[in-house]
Design a protein around this motif. Structure first.
Motif, mmCIF file in Angstrom:
data_model
loop_
_atom_site.group_PDB
_atom_site.id
_atom_site.type_symbol
_atom_site.label_atom_id
_atom_site.label_comp_id
_atom_site.label_asym_id
_atom_site.label_seq_id
_atom_site.Cartn_x
_atom_site.Cartn_y
_atom_site.Cartn_z
ATOM 1 N N THR A 340 60.931 149.144 -48.425
ATOM 2 C CA THR A 340 62.110 148.978 -49.256
ATOM 3 C C THR A 340 61.720 148.277 -50.553
ATOM 4 O OG1 THR A 340 63.688 148.968 -47.449
ATOM 5 C CG2 THR A 340 64.275 147.696 -49.404
ATOM 6 N N SER A 514 65.617 154.537 -37.159
ATOM 7 C CA SER A 514 65.021 153.288 -37.616
ATOM 8 C C SER A 514 65.641 152.771 -38.910
ATOM 9 C CB SER A 514 63.497 153.403 -37.803
ATOM 10 O OG SER A 514 62.890 152.192 -37.425
ATOM 11 N N GLY A 575 62.409 143.874 -45.230
ATOM 12 C CA GLY A 575 61.892 143.714 -43.885
ATOM 13 C C GLY A 575 60.399 143.430 -43.897
ATOM 14 N N ALA A 576 59.667 144.180 -44.709
ATOM 15 C CA ALA A 576 58.218 144.001 -44.757
ATOM 16 C C ALA A 576 57.857 142.588 -45.233
ATOM 17 C CB ALA A 576 57.601 145.047 -45.681
ATOM 18 N N GLU A 579 58.277 140.320 -42.365
ATOM 19 C CA GLU A 579 57.112 140.372 -41.472
ATOM 20 C C GLU A 579 56.011 139.464 -41.998
ATOM 21 O OE1 GLU A 579 55.844 144.449 -41.391
ATOM 22 O OE2 GLU A 579 57.808 145.159 -40.743
ATOM 23 N N ASP A 684 59.747 142.750 -34.329
ATOM 24 C CA ASP A 684 60.296 143.452 -35.501
ATOM 25 C C ASP A 684 61.769 143.735 -35.209
ATOM 26 O OD1 ASP A 684 61.185 145.551 -37.188
ATOM 27 O OD2 ASP A 684 59.125 146.204 -37.548
ATOM 28 N N ASN A 708 66.664 143.277 -40.864
ATOM 29 C CA ASN A 708 66.886 144.080 -42.068
ATOM 30 C C ASN A 708 68.384 144.073 -42.338
ATOM 31 O OD1 ASN A 708 64.501 145.114 -40.485
ATOM 32 N ND2 ASN A 708 64.154 146.138 -42.436
ATOM 33 N N HIS A 710 69.792 145.277 -44.703
ATOM 34 C CA HIS A 710 70.170 146.591 -45.238
ATOM 35 C C HIS A 710 70.155 147.654 -44.151
ATOM 36 C CE1 HIS A 710 65.974 145.678 -45.533
ATOM 37 N NE2 HIS A 710 65.641 146.938 -45.643
ATOM 38 N N LYS A 711 69.969 147.266 -42.922
ATOM 39 C CA LYS A 711 70.146 148.226 -41.833
ATOM 40 C C LYS A 711 71.331 147.739 -41.005
ATOM 41 C CE LYS A 711 65.316 149.649 -41.962
ATOM 42 N NZ LYS A 711 63.992 149.614 -41.335
HETATM 43 C C1 LIG Z 1 62.708 149.611 -41.893
HETATM 44 C C2 LIG Z 1 61.672 149.081 -41.007
HETATM 45 C C3 LIG Z 1 60.726 148.127 -41.449
HETATM 46 C C4 LIG Z 1 60.548 147.740 -42.904
HETATM 47 O O1 LIG Z 1 61.653 147.232 -43.536
HETATM 48 P P1 LIG Z 1 61.789 147.258 -45.121
HETATM 49 O O2 LIG Z 1 63.009 146.478 -45.350
HETATM 50 O O3 LIG Z 1 61.899 148.667 -45.535
HETATM 51 O O4 LIG Z 1 60.578 146.610 -45.694
HETATM 52 C C5 LIG Z 1 59.873 147.589 -40.521
HETATM 53 N N1 LIG Z 1 59.887 147.972 -39.233
HETATM 54 C C6 LIG Z 1 60.739 148.919 -38.773
HETATM 55 C C7 LIG Z 1 60.717 149.322 -37.339
HETATM 56 C C8 LIG Z 1 61.651 149.505 -39.653
HETATM 57 O O5 LIG Z 1 62.487 150.449 -39.221
#
Ligand SMILES: *Cc1c(COP(=O)(O)O)cnc(C)c1O
Length: 965
Positions: A340, A514, A575-576, A579, A684, A708, A710-711
């Motif tokens: 992202t 995902s 998300g990254a 991490e 994760d 996330n 945004h998810k």
């Molecule tokens: C979306 C996703 C990420 C990364 O998230 P970003 O916000 O795009 O950096 C990491 N792990 C999984 C399983 C994801 O679906």
């Protein structure tokens, strides 16, 4: 309340949980019917069959009941009211700007733009790809470099990426990286974070006196500096290049309209923030950072790159280029962990430039500079010492030890200045600065109003303060797109034309596994553009951010309650980045306990590409753990890997429910095995949408997760960003959470302390609207919807993995490999044929090549799920024709998908099927159909003939881009 009054008011109060029924697609009747289809007695039964009882949360999360939309807005207004909007003169990378209303309403507040996904399916993404190509053209023109990417997360992480890029490409073998002491402090903090695990030495100093070119593989200069000072870097560049080191410049894109570009000055890389191209400060973000490089480095550049290719009719079409650099494919060898990024802010910045054009941008810059020159001259006339001579918009001013006094006077006048130290303050002007503001600043230094008036009357018009040797010569933004849309009418129509080419959530479901493409409710989006949230400088005094402080604390409380963790950091911008921040916390924890040798990170083969890429950035060695035939972590292999690396084991990264869409029964055992060997568990949290209200990672054994927002938590995807990836940790990791970047905090991972603060109200609003029961209901229906799709498709496509009781989690994988083997029909053929039915494809070939991963989310109602399943089944019937030898794969409509108006009107139709079937499959209605604007993209052609800025004028004029289409 007494019994009588309860009776009196019965049925007359607003239903507290009403919003939940709007967020969740299926109503009670649909739920009952769908349970019937999948053969479950109730949602409770389904949950019992799906979620392992060992991890099941019994009881609620403690969030209370949901509230209504008017009530949530009332609470938000009260919170917003506790923020104080001031005139910001702080600078330091964040400036006042004017977002034109036409862009605010039609991009930032428009679901056609903000609900789109990352443009991995180029045919349905031509609008945002064109906007991003404009962005890249803007950046290459401004910086004078050859290739720009389509945005990075913020200026500080872009600087860290530039450093990492320099290390990859520099021929120098030195281990140092020189950082100009005139860089923004938050940039320096993030550089230190990134350098430490990699073993790179950060050397901070004055390039004139402290630069030892032989000791470094690269260097970063800020242009203009954080103090406002503009220096000519050419001498430094020469020395660095002679030593085979790489030069990066952090440059202000507005200053670049009047200053020589970094490329001309010899820089190899330019980075910076496009914030002041129309994006509000937003207490730190979201904003698009940019990166541009010399042509020779393009294959090493991080982030997404938009390129021009052709479609199957040889018409020009846009797509993402050189994707093989990215973590999805390259994993720990990727150019970065960026997934992202900041697409929506990049689109907005590009449109700001399209709207103003080169002359408009230059006029804005010149006006700011003029005011700065007048401000400096006035201060000098008032006998105030201005320490910076050659400047663009920022002055460092001596206060004679009275910085606090000057700051207090400024605050009393409604303005914030930057206190550099007891003897100096910084003042940055911007697009919103007026002569009255300049006068008010003078009065902060000289409270005698009469004297200031007198001075102003006698002040001669000053000369400009740009260093003559660095004035921009040459033209930029000559491409027609930066000239053709200068009236509001023209821009409005351009925006509409582009968004019409894209398929976003405002048209149909986007069943991307995902990615959790759920509803982004309008009410959740409303606070984003309130001035009390978006006109706050990230480094404004805490007292002016009381509303944000309250909202962040409440958001952290809710995330803790949902996840079972003890502490939360809201800093990571994706998300990254979460991490990365989480792994740094693990690294810090091991080191603090004298176990610095623990550097092995176990990662299952099925993990998302960001996992290994982030582990690499955190200085860890990736060791892959196998998955078994059911898609679960292979416990025997896990034991073996743990035994082999026992005293070097730092962590395992697992995704839960697994990326295979299954709640692994063994998750508690996995956590125990890793803990017993002294490792930590990174879970994760991208799949939190299957857990909220049902299971809490912090309670069942994990040490840290990112969420996330945004998810699961409703921040829209924005076409590929912004996002937010806050992390939750157990108490033992809390001391290692990211510190405040502007104060040089350890482990800082973003430029601003709360990342993209301005989008955090979205997630807060969602959780408050839903409450405990609503959030749990959302999870249950997400799982129901996925099981419903799996059940409806099972007779047509094999479902690859299921849990112990034959259930899938919130997403499911269908196996298309047997079809490929039998017929030659590929996953791409099926993905593109879905476009003809008006759908965005599911996730293609992740985590298993040759499959679809389908995640419907709770927001899709039964009718839309059925429409999607019907389309998939109709496609299966077309595949059966190939199986039965009626058509070959090449003759099949699948191979020619997506069908376009060019196909419909092609005088030479020579296909083995008729137009009607090709263009309007199933019961797709011609009138409301989404028409793909291009035929299938040729990806190989695009990578062979890389074009990453707007095509030249000739091809452009012929194309559809300028002409209304
Ligand atoms: C979306 C996703 C990420 C990364 O998230 P970003 O916000 O795009 O950096 C990491 N792990 C999984 C399983 C994801 O679906």
């Amino acid at each position: 309340m007494s019994v009588t009054s309860t009776l009196l008011w019965r049925d007359s109060l607003p239903a507290a949980d009403a919003f939940c029924t709007r967020h969740v697609g299926p109503d009670d009747r649909d739920v009952a019917a769908m349970l019937g289809v999948i053969g479950a007695g109730s949602l409770d039964d389904l949950m019992e069959q799906t979620v392992p009882s060992a991890i099941r949360l019994r009881g609620d999360m403690g969030l209370g009941a949901g509230v209504s939309e008017p009530e949530v807005l009332r609470r938000l207004r009260a919170i917003a009211g506790r923020n104080r909007v001031m005139i910001s003169l702080i600078g330091q990378g964040y400036y006042g700007t004017v977002l034109p209303g036409v862009i605010q309403r039609n991009v930032l507040e428009n679901p056609a733009w903000y609900t789109a996904y990352t443009p991995y399916q180029p045919e349905i993404s031509q609008g945002r790809l064109e906007a991003l190509l404009n962005f890249q053209t803007l950046v290459t023109d401004l910086t004078g470099l050859d290739v720009a990417n389509a945005s990075l997360l913020d200026e500080a992480t872009a600087a860290a990426e530039a450093m990492a890029l320099a290390r990859r490409v520099a021929r120098s073998k030195a281990d140092g990286f020189f950082v100009d002491a005139d860089c923004h402090p938050q940039t320096l903090a993030v550089l230190r974070t990134r350098a430490e695990p990699m073993g790179w030495r950060i050397i901070v100093g004055d390039p004139d006196t402290d630069l030892d070119a032989d000791a470094v593989f690269g260097a970063l200069f800020q242009y203009p500096g954080t103090s406002g000072r503009i220096r000519d870097p050419r001498g430094w560049v020469e020395r660095l290049h002679a030593a085979q080191a790489v030069v990066a410049m952090a440059a202000d894109p507005l200053a670049l309209t009047v200053l020589e570009p970094p490329g001309t000055l010899g820089a190899d890389i330019a980075i910076g923030s496009m914030q002041r191209y129309g994006m509000p400060m937003g207490a730190g973000g979201p904003h698009a950072a940019y990166m541009a490089v010399r042509d020779a480095f393009k294959r090493n550049m991080p982030g997404r790159l938009v390129g021009v290719s052709i479609d199957s009719r040889s018409e020009p079409a846009y797509r993402l280029a050189l994707q093989t650099r990215e973590q999805h494919i390259r994993r720990e060898k990727a150019t970065s962990n960026i997934c992202t990024a900041q697409v929506l802010p990049a689109v907005i910045s590009s449109m700001y430039a399209v709207y103003h054009g080169p002359d408009g941008l230059t006029a804005i810059a010149r006006r700011i500079h003029r005011l700065t020159a007048i401000l400096a001259a006035g201060l000098r006339a008032l006998a105030v010492r201005v320490e910076t001579d050659a400047v663009f918009d920022t002055l460092t001013v001596a206060t004679g030890g009275e910085s606090t006094l000057v700051r207090d006077r400024a605050e009393a006048a409604g303005m914030n200045v930057r206190v550099v130290d007891a003897g100096r303050i910084g003042i940055s002007l911007d697009e919103t600065t007026t002569p009255d503001i300049v006068r008010a600043i003078w009065r902060c230094f000289c409270p005698d109003a009469q004297r200031v008036e007198e001075m102003e009357r006698t002040l001669a018009a000053p000369a400009d303060l740009l260093p003559p040797a660095l004035r921009r010569t040459g033209t930029f933004l000559t491409h027609p797109v930066f000239h053709a849309h200068r009236s509001e009418t023209d821009l409005l129509r351009y925006l509409r034309r582009l968004s019409d080419r894209d398929l976003a959530l405002d048209r149909s479901m986007i069943p991307l596994g995902s990615c959790t493409m759920k509803l982004n409710a309008t009410v959740e989006m409303m606070p984003v553009t309130w001035p009390e949230f978006c006109d706050i400088h990230p480094f404004a005094p805490a007292a002016q951010q009381a509303g944000y402080t309250e909202l962040f604390a409440d958001l952290e409380r809710m995330l803790r309650a949902i996840s079972g963790y003890d502490a939360v950091s809201l800093q990571p911008n994706s998300g990254a980045q979460g991490e990365y921040a989480g792994l740094l916390a693990i690294r810090g924890y091991h080191r603090a306990r004298g176990e610095a040798g623990r550097d092995v990170c176990l990662i299952p083969a099925s993990a998302h590409g960001t996992n290994p890429a982030s582990a690499q950035m955190a200085g860890m060695r990736v060791v892959v753990v196998a998955c078994d035939g059911q898609g679960n972590v292979d416990i025997a292999d896990l034991r073996a890997k743990i035994a082999r690396h026992a005293d070097r084991l730092a962590a395992i990264m697992i995704t839960y429910p697994s990326t295979h869409g299954v709640f692994e029964e063994s998750v508690v055992e996995i956590c125990d095995l890793v803990h017993a060997a002294g490792g930590q568990v990174y879970l994760d949290g991208a799949n939190m949408n299957a857990q909220v209200g049902l299971a809490r990672p912090g309670a069942f054994g994990a040490d840290v997760s990112h969420f996330n927002l945004h998810k699961t938590f409703c921040i829209p995807h924005g076409g590929g960003g912004p996002g937010m990836g806050p992390i939750g940790v157990g108490a033992h990791l809390a001391p290692f959470l990211p510190g405040r970047p502007e104060d040089g905090g350890v482990n800082a991972v973003s430029a601003a302390p709360f990342g993209s603060a301005a989008v955090l109200p979205i997630s807060w609003t969602y959780m408050v609207l839903m409450g405990d029961a609503g959030l749990r209901r959302a999870t249950e229906v997400a799982i129901l919807n996925s099981n419903y799709v799996a059940a409806r498709l099972a007779d047509h496509y094999p479902v690859l993995y299921r849990g112990a009781n034959g259930r899938v989690a919130h997403e499911c994988i269908i196996d298309l490999r047997p079809i490929k083997e039998a017929t030659g029909i590929t996953v791409d053929d099926i993905a593109k044929r879905l476009i003809d039915h008006g759908f965005h494809a599911p996730t293609v070939s992740f985590p298993v090549a040759g499959t679809f991963m389908i995640e419907p989310t709770e927001s899709e109602g039964r009718r839309e799920l059925d429409r999607f399943c019907d389309a998939m089944i109709a496609i299966r019937d077309e595949i059966r024709e190939v199986e039965g030898g009626v058509l070959t794969a090449e003759q099949s409509p699948l191979r020619h998908a997506p069908h376009t108006v060019r196909d419909l009107t092609d005088p030479a139709w020579e296909r083995a099927y008729d137009r009607q079937r090709g263009c309007l499959p199933g019961d797709v209605a011609a009138v409301s159909k989404y028409w793909s604007p291009v035929n299938r993209l040729d990806n190989a052609y695009g990578d062979r003939n890389l074009v990453c800025s707007c095509p030249d004028m000739a091809s452009y004029a012929e194309g559809a881009a300028v002409q209304p289409s």
